[in-house]
Design an enzyme around this catalytic site. Structure first.
Site, PDB file in Angstrom:
ATOM      1  N   ASP A  29      91.419  28.650  -2.554  1.00  0.00           N
ATOM      2  CA  ASP A  29      91.721  28.405  -3.965  1.00  0.00           C
ATOM      3  C   ASP A  29      93.150  28.867  -4.264  1.00  0.00           C
ATOM      4  OD1 ASP A  29      89.701  28.044  -6.695  1.00  0.00           O
ATOM      5  OD2 ASP A  29      91.722  28.846  -6.999  1.00  0.00           O
ATOM      6  N   ILE A  30      93.854  28.068  -5.065  1.00  0.00           N
ATOM      7  CA  ILE A  30      95.252  28.356  -5.399  1.00  0.00           C
ATOM      8  C   ILE A  30      95.380  29.577  -6.315  1.00  0.00           C
ATOM      9  CG2 ILE A  30      95.529  26.973  -7.509  1.00  0.00           C
ATOM     10  CD1 ILE A  30      98.014  25.714  -6.199  1.00  0.00           C
ATOM     11  N   ASN A  85      80.457  25.408 -10.838  1.00  0.00           N
ATOM     12  CA  ASN A  85      80.534  25.232 -12.282  1.00  0.00           C
ATOM     13  C   ASN A  85      80.278  23.771 -12.635  1.00  0.00           C
ATOM     14  OD1 ASN A  85      81.254  27.951 -12.609  1.00  0.00           O
ATOM     15  ND2 ASN A  85      83.411  27.483 -12.234  1.00  0.00           N
ATOM     16  N   GLY A  91      82.330  25.708 -17.299  1.00  0.00           N
ATOM     17  CA  GLY A  91      83.673  26.114 -16.893  1.00  0.00           C
ATOM     18  C   GLY A  91      84.280  25.244 -15.808  1.00  0.00           C
ATOM     19  N   GLN A  92      83.767  24.030 -15.630  1.00  0.00           N
ATOM     20  CA  GLN A  92      84.329  23.142 -14.602  1.00  0.00           C
ATOM     21  C   GLN A  92      85.642  22.542 -15.090  1.00  0.00           C
ATOM     22  OE1 GLN A  92      81.776  19.859 -13.491  1.00  0.00           O
ATOM     23  NE2 GLN A  92      83.136  19.217 -11.827  1.00  0.00           N
ATOM     24  N   HIS A  98      82.611  21.019  -6.374  1.00  0.00           N
ATOM     25  CA  HIS A  98      83.117  22.053  -5.470  1.00  0.00           C
ATOM     26  C   HIS A  98      82.293  23.311  -5.612  1.00  0.00           C
ATOM     27  CE1 HIS A  98      85.315  22.070  -9.308  1.00  0.00           C
ATOM     28  NE2 HIS A  98      85.353  23.393  -9.217  1.00  0.00           N
ATOM     29  N   HIS A 100      82.615  27.305  -5.167  1.00  0.00           N
ATOM     30  CA  HIS A 100      83.471  28.465  -4.947  1.00  0.00           C
ATOM     31  C   HIS A 100      82.728  29.407  -4.003  1.00  0.00           C
ATOM     32  CE1 HIS A 100      86.101  27.767  -8.590  1.00  0.00           C
ATOM     33  NE2 HIS A 100      85.028  27.115  -8.987  1.00  0.00           N
TER      34      HIS A 100
HETATM   35  P1  5GP Z   1      86.475  25.006 -11.597  1.00  0.00           P
HETATM   36  O1  5GP Z   1      87.180  25.695 -12.715  1.00  0.00           O
HETATM   37  O2  5GP Z   1      86.463  23.504 -11.787  1.00  0.00           O
HETATM   38  O3  5GP Z   1      85.112  25.553 -11.274  1.00  0.00           O
HETATM   39  O4  5GP Z   1      87.320  25.303 -10.304  1.00  0.00           O
HETATM   40  C1  5GP Z   1      88.499  24.632  -9.972  1.00  0.00           C
HETATM   41  C2  5GP Z   1      89.251  25.520  -9.025  1.00  0.00           C
HETATM   42  O5  5GP Z   1      90.249  24.749  -8.415  1.00  0.00           O
HETATM   43  C3  5GP Z   1      89.949  26.692  -9.719  1.00  0.00           C
HETATM   44  O6  5GP Z   1      89.464  27.916  -9.157  1.00  0.00           O
HETATM   45  C4  5GP Z   1      91.417  26.453  -9.425  1.00  0.00           C
HETATM   46  O7  5GP Z   1      92.131  27.640  -9.173  1.00  0.00           O
HETATM   47  C5  5GP Z   1      91.379  25.557  -8.214  1.00  0.00           C
HETATM   48  N1  5GP Z   1      92.517  24.660  -8.110  1.00  0.00           N
HETATM   49  C6  5GP Z   1      93.029  23.860  -9.103  1.00  0.00           C
HETATM   50  N2  5GP Z   1      94.056  23.145  -8.627  1.00  0.00           N
HETATM   51  C7  5GP Z   1      94.201  23.477  -7.314  1.00  0.00           C
HETATM   52  C8  5GP Z   1      95.097  23.056  -6.294  1.00  0.00           C
HETATM   53  O8  5GP Z   1      95.996  22.216  -6.475  1.00  0.00           O
HETATM   54  N3  5GP Z   1      94.946  23.623  -5.061  1.00  0.00           N
HETATM   55  C9  5GP Z   1      93.968  24.547  -4.794  1.00  0.00           C
HETATM   56  N4  5GP Z   1      93.894  25.039  -3.549  1.00  0.00           N
HETATM   57  N5  5GP Z   1      93.094  24.957  -5.746  1.00  0.00           N
HETATM   58  C10 5GP Z   1      93.208  24.431  -6.974  1.00  0.00           C
END
Ligand code: 5GP
Ligand code: ZN
Length: 112
Positions: A29-30, A85, A91-92, A98, A100
């Site tokens: 994750d970034i 999520n 919180g998606q 995906h 985590h």
């Molecule tokens: P969500 O909030 O949808 O459950 O999780 C999305 C996740 O994707 C977040 O933890 C966010 O940091 C990660 N993310 C968003 N954009 C990028 C990206 O360009 N590269 C990587 N490696 N992670 C990303």
């Protein structure tokens, strides 16, 4: 398709890969929320957990198999958390399913 994670799978956007096979891709994750924060995603574009059905659910079992394998390889001996999520209240923020995988510290429960 204009999907961030489909672009990551295709290599159009760079990522730090930790695992890949025919159906699954895993990368760091970034914006890590724990010392270890990996995203495990199906290569098939499934928009969210709410879109899992009998036609695509086999990959979910495989994702958990991959997680268990990664936990052994990366030494998550104290455990880890898998979170998916779903939707706005969940919180998606990225519309490609995906999981985590968080590890490396004691994680609070319940989440906020
Ligand atoms: P969500 O909030 O949808 O459950 O999780 C999305 C996740 O994707 C977040 O933890 C966010 O940091 C990660 N993310 C968003 N954009 C990028 C990206 O360009 N590269 C990587 N490696 N992670 C990303
Ligand atoms: Zn996608």
């Amino acid at each position: 398709m204009d999907c961030l994670f489909c672009k990551i799978i295709a290599g159009e956007i760079p990522s730090t890969k930790v695992y890949e096979d025919e159906t699954v891709y895993a990368f760091r994750d970034i914006s890590p929320q724990a010392p270890e924060h990996i995203l495990i995603i199906p290569k098939l574009h499934i928009p969210s957990p709410a879109h899992i059905d009998e036609t695509n659910s086999a990959v979910i079992a495989h994702i958990f198999e991959v997680a268990a394998k990664l936990a052994k390889e990366l030494g998550f001996v104290n455990g880890y958390r898998m979170v998916a999520n779903c939707g706005e209240d969940g919180g998606q923020t990225v519309g490609h399913l995906h999981f985590h995988m968080l590890a490396g510290r004691l994680l609070a429960w319940p989440p906020g």
